[in-house]
Motif scaffolding. Structure first.
Motif, mmCIF file in Angstrom:
data_model
loop_
_atom_site.group_PDB
_atom_site.id
_atom_site.type_symbol
_atom_site.label_atom_id
_atom_site.label_comp_id
_atom_site.label_asym_id
_atom_site.label_seq_id
_atom_site.Cartn_x
_atom_site.Cartn_y
_atom_site.Cartn_z
ATOM 1 N N ALA A 15 0.803 -1.231 0.000
ATOM 2 C CA ALA A 15 0.000 0.000 0.000
ATOM 3 C C ALA A 15 0.830 1.272 0.000
ATOM 4 N N ASP A 16 2.020 1.234 0.592
ATOM 5 C CA ASP A 16 2.851 2.442 0.620
ATOM 6 C C ASP A 16 3.315 2.787 -0.798
ATOM 7 N N PRO A 17 3.146 4.037 -1.249
ATOM 8 C CA PRO A 17 3.533 4.407 -2.616
ATOM 9 C C PRO A 17 5.003 4.123 -2.934
ATOM 10 N N GLY A 18 5.895 4.394 -1.990
ATOM 11 C CA GLY A 18 7.307 4.136 -2.243
ATOM 12 C C GLY A 18 7.584 2.665 -2.451
ATOM 13 N N ARG A 19 7.022 1.826 -1.582
ATOM 14 C CA ARG A 19 7.235 0.389 -1.717
ATOM 15 C C ARG A 19 6.578 -0.135 -2.994
ATOM 16 N N ALA A 20 5.397 0.388 -3.311
ATOM 17 C CA ALA A 20 4.705 -0.050 -4.521
ATOM 18 C C ALA A 20 5.524 0.272 -5.767
ATOM 19 N N ASN A 21 6.122 1.457 -5.802
ATOM 20 C CA ASN A 21 6.930 1.846 -6.959
ATOM 21 C C ASN A 21 8.180 0.980 -7.095
ATOM 22 N N MET A 22 8.796 0.643 -5.961
ATOM 23 C CA MET A 22 9.985 -0.206 -6.022
ATOM 24 C C MET A 22 9.629 -1.617 -6.490
ATOM 25 N N LEU A 23 8.517 -2.142 -6.004
ATOM 26 C CA LEU A 23 8.088 -3.467 -6.435
ATOM 27 C C LEU A 23 7.787 -3.486 -7.931
ATOM 28 N N ALA A 24 7.080 -2.462 -8.404
ATOM 29 C CA ALA A 24 6.733 -2.401 -9.825
ATOM 30 C C ALA A 24 7.974 -2.263 -10.698
ATOM 31 N N GLY A 85 -1.318 -8.450 -11.573
ATOM 32 C CA GLY A 85 -2.766 -8.436 -11.431
ATOM 33 C C GLY A 85 -3.265 -7.145 -10.815
ATOM 34 N N ILE A 86 -2.532 -6.646 -9.821
ATOM 35 C CA ILE A 86 -2.915 -5.382 -9.182
ATOM 36 C C ILE A 86 -2.811 -4.232 -10.181
ATOM 37 N N LEU A 87 -1.737 -4.225 -10.983
ATOM 38 C CA LEU A 87 -1.570 -3.153 -11.971
ATOM 39 C C LEU A 87 -2.671 -3.194 -13.018
ATOM 40 N N VAL A 88 -3.053 -4.404 -13.441
ATOM 41 C CA VAL A 88 -4.132 -4.529 -14.419
ATOM 42 C C VAL A 88 -5.443 -4.016 -13.830
ATOM 43 N N PHE A 89 -5.735 -4.421 -12.592
ATOM 44 C CA PHE A 89 -6.979 -4.001 -11.943
ATOM 45 C C PHE A 89 -7.000 -2.487 -11.741
ATOM 46 N N ALA A 90 -5.848 -1.941 -11.346
ATOM 47 C CA ALA A 90 -5.775 -0.502 -11.088
ATOM 48 C C ALA A 90 -5.717 0.311 -12.364
ATOM 49 N N GLY A 91 -5.333 -0.346 -13.466
ATOM 50 C CA GLY A 91 -5.204 0.365 -14.725
ATOM 51 C C GLY A 91 -4.056 1.336 -14.743
ATOM 52 N N ALA A 92 -3.038 1.040 -13.904
ATOM 53 C CA ALA A 92 -1.896 1.954 -13.791
ATOM 54 C C ALA A 92 -0.661 1.337 -14.419
ATOM 55 N N PRO A 93 0.099 2.113 -15.188
ATOM 56 C CA PRO A 93 1.349 1.606 -15.743
ATOM 57 C C PRO A 93 2.422 1.536 -14.677
ATOM 58 N N ALA A 94 3.469 0.771 -14.959
ATOM 59 C CA ALA A 94 4.618 0.726 -14.055
ATOM 60 C C ALA A 94 5.310 2.084 -14.045
ATOM 61 N N PRO A 95 6.069 2.400 -13.003
ATOM 62 C CA PRO A 95 6.744 3.697 -12.926
ATOM 63 C C PRO A 95 7.583 3.984 -14.162
ATOM 64 N N ALA A 96 7.567 5.250 -14.592
ATOM 65 C CA ALA A 96 8.296 5.630 -15.801
ATOM 66 C C ALA A 96 9.791 5.789 -15.541
ATOM 67 N N ARG A 97 10.168 6.059 -14.297
ATOM 68 C CA ARG A 97 11.586 6.278 -13.991
ATOM 69 C C ARG A 97 12.310 4.946 -13.992
ATOM 70 N N ARG A 98 13.262 4.784 -14.879
ATOM 71 C CA ARG A 98 14.029 3.549 -14.956
ATOM 72 C C ARG A 98 15.500 3.853 -14.727
ATOM 73 N N VAL A 99 16.166 2.893 -14.111
ATOM 74 C CA VAL A 99 17.593 3.039 -13.868
ATOM 75 C C VAL A 99 18.350 2.584 -15.104
ATOM 76 N N THR A 100 19.228 3.424 -15.598
ATOM 77 C CA THR A 100 20.046 3.076 -16.755
ATOM 78 C C THR A 100 21.512 3.204 -16.367
ATOM 79 N N PRO A 101 22.128 2.115 -15.932
ATOM 80 C CA PRO A 101 23.522 2.182 -15.506
ATOM 81 C C PRO A 101 24.436 2.647 -16.639
ATOM 82 N N ARG A 102 25.473 3.428 -16.271
ATOM 83 C CA ARG A 102 26.441 3.879 -17.266
ATOM 84 C C ARG A 102 27.490 2.798 -17.446
#
Length: 228
Positions: A15-24, A85-102
């Protein structure tokens, strides 16, 4: 997940937004560090560390150590399916911020990791062997199937190379650039040696980068279905 954890506990962890974003952010199968996950979630590293500890304790995340680094990834396919399943039900995309290692492109494409191959080539090779049912990988080790022994023999690798000491025959090694496993152990070394003997790869004199030759590109494509 561990025995005894309830639906309410799991829901509270997500439920926590920070944890949800990291999981996604881990739904693509990669493993990321706490710093990278903090960036992805848009939170402070100290805050991320606290969240990650709770997610590991709740068996939603697994922790892998590679040298001095600690990487986090989803604990199981069941966790991934639940999150999808949660993302599909919520209709929300995964976070747009992605890590791109140099990372040097040549090293990312193919390199040596001690005596075995690493980089995109090695991860693709591991994926191809798993997809063909040649090997079965767990978090800690790997096993060559009967079909795999035949495939490797056709490729010119003995079914059971001589074991040296207590070294595992086949094990996954978390790739630091791709953040997914490639093959290490006796089998990983044998595959690297065989590819070099066939002229599919060429080592660099002053770098760990490995060049895939034209013969190699054709060979990997025809033998393993790997397009480079």
């Amino acid at each position: 997940m561990r025995s005894g954890i309830g639906m309410a506990e799991v829901a509270a962890l997500i439920a926590d937004p920070g944890r949800a974003n990291m999981l996604a952010a881990l739904l693509d199968g990669r493993a990321l560090t706490a710093t990278e996950l903090a960036f992805t979630a848009g939170i402070a590293p100290a805050t991320a560390s606290g969240h990650l500890a709770k997610l590991v304790d709740g068996r939603l995340l697994g922790l892998a150590r590679q040298g001095r680094h600690r990487y986090f990834r989803l604990a199981s396919p069941e966790v991934a399916r639940m999150l999808e399943g949660i993302l599909v039900f919520a209709g929300a995309p995964a976070p747009a911020r992605r890590v791109t290692p140099r990372i040097d492109p040549a090293l990312r494409e193919a390199r040596t990791c001690y005596d075995h191959l690493a980089g995109r080539l090695a991860v693709s090779l591991a994926d191809a062997l798993v997809a063909r049912g040649a090997i079965q990988l767990t978090e800690e080790a790997g096993e060559v199937t009967p079909a795999g022994h035949s495939l490797l023999a056709e490729f010119g690798i003995a079914q059971e190379p001589v074991r040296t000491g207590r070294r595992l025959f086949c094990r996954p090694c978390l790739d630091w650039s791709e953040r997914r496993p490639h093959l290490a152990g006796i089998l990983g070394a044998a595959l690297c040696t065989r590819c070099e003997d066939l002229g599919w790869i060429a080592r660099s004199r002053d770098s760990r980068a490995v060049t895939v030759t034209e013969a190699g590109r054709a060979g990997f494509r025809e033998r393993f279905g790997i397009a480079l």
